[in-house]
Design an enzyme around this catalytic site. Structure first.
Site, PDB file in Angstrom:
ATOM      1  N   ARG A  48      60.189  -5.489  39.432  1.00 15.26           N
ATOM      2  CA  ARG A  48      58.860  -5.881  38.980  1.00 15.26           C
ATOM      3  C   ARG A  48      57.951  -5.920  40.194  1.00 15.26           C
ATOM      4  O   ARG A  48      58.410  -5.770  41.331  1.00 15.26           O
ATOM      5  CB  ARG A  48      58.866  -7.210  38.195  1.00 15.26           C
ATOM      6  CG  ARG A  48      59.890  -8.239  38.545  1.00 15.26           C
ATOM      7  CD  ARG A  48      59.757  -8.850  39.902  1.00 15.26           C
ATOM      8  NE  ARG A  48      58.416  -9.337  40.150  1.00 15.26           N
ATOM      9  CZ  ARG A  48      57.912  -9.586  41.337  1.00 15.26           C
ATOM     10  NH1 ARG A  48      58.630  -9.380  42.435  1.00 15.26           N
ATOM     11  NH2 ARG A  48      56.678 -10.014  41.490  1.00 15.26           N
ATOM     12  N   GLY A  49      56.654  -6.148  39.943  1.00 12.52           N
ATOM     13  CA  GLY A  49      55.686  -6.048  41.029  1.00 12.52           C
ATOM     14  C   GLY A  49      55.094  -4.648  40.990  1.00 12.52           C
ATOM     15  O   GLY A  49      55.835  -3.652  40.899  1.00 12.52           O
ATOM     16  N   ALA A  50      53.770  -4.576  41.050  1.00 16.61           N
ATOM     17  CA  ALA A  50      53.099  -3.299  40.781  1.00 16.61           C
ATOM     18  C   ALA A  50      53.544  -2.151  41.696  1.00 16.61           C
ATOM     19  O   ALA A  50      53.924  -1.076  41.204  1.00 16.61           O
ATOM     20  CB  ALA A  50      51.582  -3.515  40.841  1.00 16.61           C
ATOM     21  N   ARG A  89      55.932  -0.857  30.856  1.00 18.83           N
ATOM     22  CA  ARG A  89      55.093  -2.079  31.002  1.00 18.83           C
ATOM     23  C   ARG A  89      53.644  -1.595  31.121  1.00 18.83           C
ATOM     24  O   ARG A  89      53.369  -0.633  31.842  1.00 18.83           O
ATOM     25  CB  ARG A  89      55.477  -2.907  32.235  1.00 18.83           C
ATOM     26  CG  ARG A  89      56.786  -3.659  32.072  1.00 18.83           C
ATOM     27  CD  ARG A  89      56.997  -4.645  33.225  1.00 18.83           C
ATOM     28  NE  ARG A  89      56.331  -5.917  32.994  1.00 18.83           N
ATOM     29  CZ  ARG A  89      56.191  -6.839  33.951  1.00 18.83           C
ATOM     30  NH1 ARG A  89      56.614  -6.611  35.193  1.00 18.83           N
ATOM     31  NH2 ARG A  89      55.609  -7.989  33.681  1.00 18.83           N
ATOM     32  N   ASP A 235      47.880  -6.288  39.876  1.00 17.17           N
ATOM     33  CA  ASP A 235      48.531  -5.299  39.007  1.00 17.17           C
ATOM     34  C   ASP A 235      47.597  -4.171  38.613  1.00 17.17           C
ATOM     35  O   ASP A 235      48.032  -3.056  38.326  1.00 17.17           O
ATOM     36  CB  ASP A 235      49.096  -5.989  37.767  1.00 17.17           C
ATOM     37  CG  ASP A 235      50.301  -6.820  38.156  1.00 17.17           C
ATOM     38  OD1 ASP A 235      50.118  -7.995  38.525  1.00 17.17           O
ATOM     39  OD2 ASP A 235      51.412  -6.268  38.159  1.00 17.17           O
ATOM     40  N   ASN A 245      46.276  -9.941  37.560  1.00 19.27           N
ATOM     41  CA  ASN A 245      47.472 -10.355  38.316  1.00 19.27           C
ATOM     42  C   ASN A 245      48.216 -11.381  37.452  1.00 19.27           C
ATOM     43  O   ASN A 245      47.770 -11.741  36.358  1.00 19.27           O
ATOM     44  CB  ASN A 245      47.093 -10.927  39.687  1.00 19.27           C
ATOM     45  CG  ASN A 245      48.318 -11.081  40.586  1.00 19.27           C
ATOM     46  OD1 ASN A 245      49.052 -10.115  40.804  1.00 19.27           O
ATOM     47  ND2 ASN A 245      48.568 -12.275  41.075  1.00 19.27           N
TER      48      ASN A 245
HETATM   49  O1  MRU Z   1      55.462  -9.701  35.970  1.00 17.88           O
HETATM   50  P1  MRU Z   1      55.580  -9.286  37.404  1.00 17.88           P
HETATM   51  O2  MRU Z   1      56.558 -10.084  38.187  1.00 17.88           O
HETATM   52  O3  MRU Z   1      55.769  -7.803  37.556  1.00 17.88           O
HETATM   53  O4  MRU Z   1      54.134  -9.616  38.025  1.00 17.88           O
HETATM   54  C1  MRU Z   1      53.897  -9.255  39.340  1.00 17.88           C
HETATM   55  C2  MRU Z   1      52.582  -9.691  39.850  1.00 17.88           C
HETATM   56  O5  MRU Z   1      51.742 -10.188  39.130  1.00 17.88           O
HETATM   57  C3  MRU Z   1      52.304  -9.383  41.299  1.00 17.88           C
HETATM   58  O6  MRU Z   1      51.476 -10.351  41.854  1.00 17.88           O
HETATM   59  C4  MRU Z   1      51.622  -8.013  41.396  1.00 17.88           C
HETATM   60  O7  MRU Z   1      52.342  -7.041  40.719  1.00 17.88           O
HETATM   61  C5  MRU Z   1      51.417  -7.595  42.805  1.00 17.88           C
HETATM   62  S1  MRU Z   1      52.949  -7.241  43.623  1.00 17.88           S
HETATM   63  C6  MRU Z   1      52.566  -6.704  45.186  1.00 17.88           C
END
Ligand code: MRU
Length: 346
Positions: A48-50, A89, A235, A245
């Site tokens: 996870r994480g963009a 997603r 995101d 985000n």
């Molecule tokens: O649901 P997630 O854990 O994928 O959400 C991630 C976030 O909101 C992060 O802050 C975002 O993707 C930036 S990661 C560098």
């Protein structure tokens, strides 16, 4: 030192991921060799994480091509499997961006797709390091005189959420390397606790001093003057600067505005989505309500309670002090957002 959340395993022809659902208890690696495995890993937040999702989108196309070769898929079948990855997603634009980045290389075969995916990985790390240096300098100039900078962060925007180094946590690392970092306040980030499980784990690995606080403590911590700056990842950044985000981010931004401290968004340019005009047009993923009514599998709300679980929120541009990417940094002064994207050919 930073961990590698996403990697290609040439021997096994597999996409190797750290299973982030198992952290901080265990460091478990999983190898994905099918589209089902890639989609499941994305949807369950194994990865996870963009920016990490961008790399997974890119390597996921190679996984689909290899599976298609083994199973004799038609071109139509292959494309519909690639589409499943792209749509796994909806909020982080990087996932679709990663798929689209390698898509034109499919005609060149798996090796060509893998070469482009490797470039996505390298560029993301370079971008994270560049935006971290720029973000740290901006923050140092504006806050706390020469005292160590006390930071609040929400969710996890570190190595785990990217290909390496991190965005918001990249700035934290940069401040640490410059000897300018104070205490880091880590929002736990309910419902899935990316802050207390993942950000705390990353900071602990590096000996960075931090405390974990409940999300509901953030506004008070900010208004009491305990932090100098909040730094989050993103995101999707819309063309007008509105930024999606992790749920809870907009509350942090409101508290920062009330306290008069900066609220900084750190992201690679692959998170800027010029095709989305404003935050209203960003698709906010609605996840299973059980993630809210339960913690670590145990039901806390009464049987029959329905959980409401939007995974992200949108912070309007006017609540953001700075958006920083590898290509530039913008304050909400009316400048066009495309200054956050490298010019073609640079
Ligand atoms: O649901 P997630 O854990 O994928 O959400 C991630 C976030 O909101 C992060 O802050 C975002 O993707 C930036 S990661 C560098």
């Amino acid at each position: 030192m930073s961990v590698q959340s996403v990697a290609w395993q040439p021997d096994r022809q597999a996409l190797r991921l750290i299973d982030q659902t198992r952290l901080p208890g265990e460091l478990v690696l999983i190898d994905c060799t099918t589209v089902d495995a890639v989609v499941d890993a994305i949807m369950r937040l194994v990865v996870r994480g963009a920016p990490a999702l961008g790399a997974v989108g890119a390597y996921g196309v190679a996984v689909a091509m290899l599976q298609g070769q083994r199973e004799g898929w038609s071109e139509d079948e292959l494309q519909s499997q690639v589409e499943r990855i792209r749509l796994a997603r909806p909020t982080a634009v990087n996932l679709a961006w990663g798929v689209e980045r390698v898509h034109p290389h499919m005609a060149g075969g798996v090796a060509a797709v893998l070469a482009e995916a490797d470039l996505v990985m390298d560029e993301d790390e370079r971008a994270n390091r560049a935006l971290s240096a720029r973000g740290a300098s901006w923050i140092r100039e504006r806050v706390a005189g020469q005292a160590p900078v006390r930071v609040l962060t929400h969710c996890n925007a570190g190595s785990l959420a990217t290909t390496a180094w991190g965005t918001a946590l990249g700035i934290v690392r940069e401040l640490r390397d410059r000897g300018q970092l104070g205490l880091v306040y880590v929002d736990e980030t309910r419902p899935l606790l990316q802050g207390s499980r993942l950000t705390a784990w990353e900071l602990g690995q590096e000996g960075i001093e931090y405390v974990v606080q409940a999300d509901v403590a953030a506004a008070s911590t900010i208004l009491r003057g305990l932090v100098d700056v909040a730094i989050i990842g993103a995101d999707r950044i819309a063309r007008n600067g509105d930024t999606a985000n992790k749920i809870g981010s907009v509350g942090v931004a409101l508290a920062c505005q009330a306290a008069g401290i900066p609220f900084v968004v750190a992201a690679p340019s692959s998170t800027v989505d010029l095709a989305t005009a404003t935050g209203d047009a960003i698709h906010i993923e609605l996840r299973d309500g059980d993630e809210v009514t339960h913690v670590a599998g145990a039901r806390l709300a009464p049987a029959g309670a329905t959980g409401f679980n939007p995974a992200f929120d949108v912070t309007p541009w006017n609540l953001i002090s700075l958006i920083v990417t590898e290509a530039g940094a913008l304050e909400p002064d009316g400048s066009p957002i495309d200054r956050l994207i490298p010019e073609a050919g640079t």
